[in-house]
Design an enzyme around this catalytic site. Structure first.
Site, short mmCIF file in Angstrom:
data_model
loop_
_atom_site.label_atom_id
_atom_site.label_comp_id
_atom_site.label_asym_id
_atom_site.label_seq_id
_atom_site.Cartn_x
_atom_site.Cartn_y
_atom_site.Cartn_z
N SER A 146 -22.14 -19.02 -13.12
CA SER A 146 -21.02 -19.99 -13.34
C SER A 146 -20.82 -21.21 -14.38
CB SER A 146 -20.21 -20.72 -12.57
OG SER A 146 -19.55 -21.29 -12.90
N TYR A 159 -19.60 -25.77 -4.67
CA TYR A 159 -19.78 -24.53 -6.15
C TYR A 159 -21.08 -24.60 -7.04
CZ TYR A 159 -18.14 -21.09 -8.77
OH TYR A 159 -17.80 -19.25 -9.13
N LYS A 163 -24.19 -22.62 -7.17
CA LYS A 163 -24.76 -21.60 -8.53
C LYS A 163 -25.68 -23.02 -9.53
CE LYS A 163 -21.31 -18.72 -7.81
NZ LYS A 163 -21.91 -17.08 -7.67
#
Lengths: 254, 254
Positions: A146, A159, A163
């Site tokens: 991402s 997150y 990532k």
């Protein structure tokens, strides 16, 4: 295949895709099939696995599905180690629970870490070992990362942690697997409009935040990401490994 | 779902198109359907490239031009009605240890790799934004950078400086040209067996040392880089801007 232009062609190749029933995973499965690749879909929803199968089979490629939670290591291991054909992994299954850093719940941290980091690692390891065992001359692993694997975003601490981790894993795997000619890359999309993110986009403030942060002023589509995944899966990218394709309309260029 | 690399109805300009990567890019773009305007200082090289493009049923228009001559390039652009794609490729390298870099070499390389690259990009961008339907059909500028636009390497200080600069230029341009839907990216290849690199590889010790730095254990082919350029030129990469496509067999992952 031209003199200098290589086709995005996956005829005769087999790709395993996790999180294949929805969003990016489903798009990747369809794009890979359109390029001629056979699809092994992993997902948790049987009726969606069946409907994907109907669509994929229309493209005259083989389709196998396996109903399994990527967190269930033993179950997925027994499936992958029995595969007779495997060339490509689209390591897609992932999740997110947006919370302010100070309020991140223990359960959220565990959930996100388990799916985005541990399951991603385990499935990559199982598939790499299987590709090597099958004595394939080439392989390609695409980890779905991402823009939050490159920069931070609000309410995205866990997150981002996972990532950024996937970015590190990608580079490390690329080095260890190079001698088997297995390439490992990631794709880093901006926030894509998918069934999972639709609820965020319905929020006007969030919608404006994404548009304002994207110089090209368009939302990334599933097809944009699926195309890059298929490019990385194919031998059109045979010298690309240990890197990321950033599909963000300029978000991280600023 | 899969967006093919299709450049039908697109007009592309490639600098340094007589040899090596520029030649490969020009042919690959033509193979994807683009009309290609090819520039080089050497007419006989242009003739050869035109011939190959004609054989593949493509279309090209050659111009003899030294891109470091601003007026010369500007006048050529005046003869062109429309431009959709620029491959800003012309460049060179003279490896020298930092303490031994000659003034004239630093001047020559910087004038070609940075100043001319900037001027060509600016003049072409001005041409591109003029098209009334630009926002709808988009545009794409691809700078030929290098893995040495990402990491340092002995004896390559000036080249490093120039290519890191191009990486910065690409990001700045991407942010400013986004409003016209013109995307700007770089391609960062490792060593490719081009006439330029063949010269360096005559030194076997150097060649082996460089190969050791490429995890995949091979140098890139011209087609690897040209395919990446075509991918960035086409709508396959519609949401990719302000980033780099690294084609380095894992060099910079280490």
């Amino acid at each position: 295949m031209g003199i200098f232009l290589k086709d995005i062609n996956l005829k005769g190749k087999t790709a395993l895709i996790t999180g294949a029933t929805k969003g990016l995973g489903r798009g990747a499965a369809e794009a890979i099939a359109e390029a001629g690749g056979n699809v092994i879909a992993i997902g948790r929803n049987q009726s969606e696995l069946n409907s994907l199968g109907k669509k994929i089979k229309k493209l005259k490629v083989n389709y196998t599905s396996f109903n399994c939670d990527v967190n269930n290591y033993n179950k997925i291991k027994s499936f992958i180690t029995k595969l007779k054909k495997l060339d490509i992994l689209v390591n897609n299954a992932g999740t997110n629970i947006p919370e302010n850093f100070l309020n991140v719940k223990k359960i959220s941290l565990d959930t996100i870490l388990n799916v985005n980091t541990k399951a991603v690692f385990n499935i990559a390891q199982l598939c790499a070992n299987q590709i090597i065992k099958l004595k394939k001359k080439q392989g390609s692993i695409i980890n779905i990362s991402s823009i939050f694997g490159l920069v931070a975003g609000q309410k995205r601490t866990v997150y981002s942690m996972t990532k950024f981790g996937v970015e590190g894993l990608t580079k490390g795997m690329a080095l260890d697997l190079a001698k088997y000619n297995i390439r490992v890359n990631s794709v880093c999309p901006n926030i894509v409009l998918t069934p999972r993110t639709k609820k965020y986009f319905d929020n006007k403030i969030y919608n404006k935040y994404v548009k304002d942060s994207t110089p090209i002023k368009k939302v990334v589509t599933i097809s944009d990401v699926a195309t890059s995944i298929t490019f990385l899966a194919s031998e059109a990218s045979s010298m690309i490994t240990g890197t990321s394709i950033v599909i963000d309309g300029g978000w991280t260029a600023k | 779902m899969l967006k093919k690399i299709d450049l039908k109805n697109k007009i592309a300009l490639v600098t340094g198109a007589g040899k090596g990567l520029g030649k490969a890019c020009a042919i690959a773009l033509a193979e994807a359907g683009a009309k290609v305007i090819i520039l080089s200082r050497t007419k006989s090289d242009l003739d050869k490239v035109s011939k190959i493009i004609k054989k593949t049923r493509g279309s090209s228009k050659p111009f003899v031009c030294d891109v470091t001559r601003y007026e010369e390039f500007r006048k050529i652009l005046q003869k062109i009605n429309r431009l959709d794609i620029l491959v800003n490729n012309a460049g060179n390298n003279i490896p020298e240890h930092f303490t031994k870099v000659k003034q004239e070499n630093m001047e020559y390389l910087t004038n070609l790799n940075m100043k001319a690259a900037f001027n060509v990009a600016q003049l072409c961008s001005k041409k591109m934004v003029k098209a009334k339907n630009r926002k709808k059909i988009g545009g794409s500028i691809i700078h030929m950078s290098s893995q040495l636009g990402k990491v340092g390497c002995g004896g390559r200080n000036v080249y490093n400086m120039n290519k890191f600069g191009i990486e910065g230029l690409a990001r700045g341009m991407a942010v400013e040209l986004a409003e016209y839907n013109i995307r700007v990216n770089t391609v960062c290849p490792t060593f490719v067996e081009t006439p330029m690199v063949k010269k360096f590889f005559k030194n076997k010790k150097f060649k082996n040392q460089m190969l050791k730095n490429i995890p995949l254990g091979r140098v890139a082919k011209e087609s690897d880089v040209a395919t990446a350029v075509a991918f960035l030129a086409a709508d396959s990469s519609e949401m990719i801007t302000g980033t780099s496509l690294v084609v380095d067999g894992g060099w910079t992952a280490q």
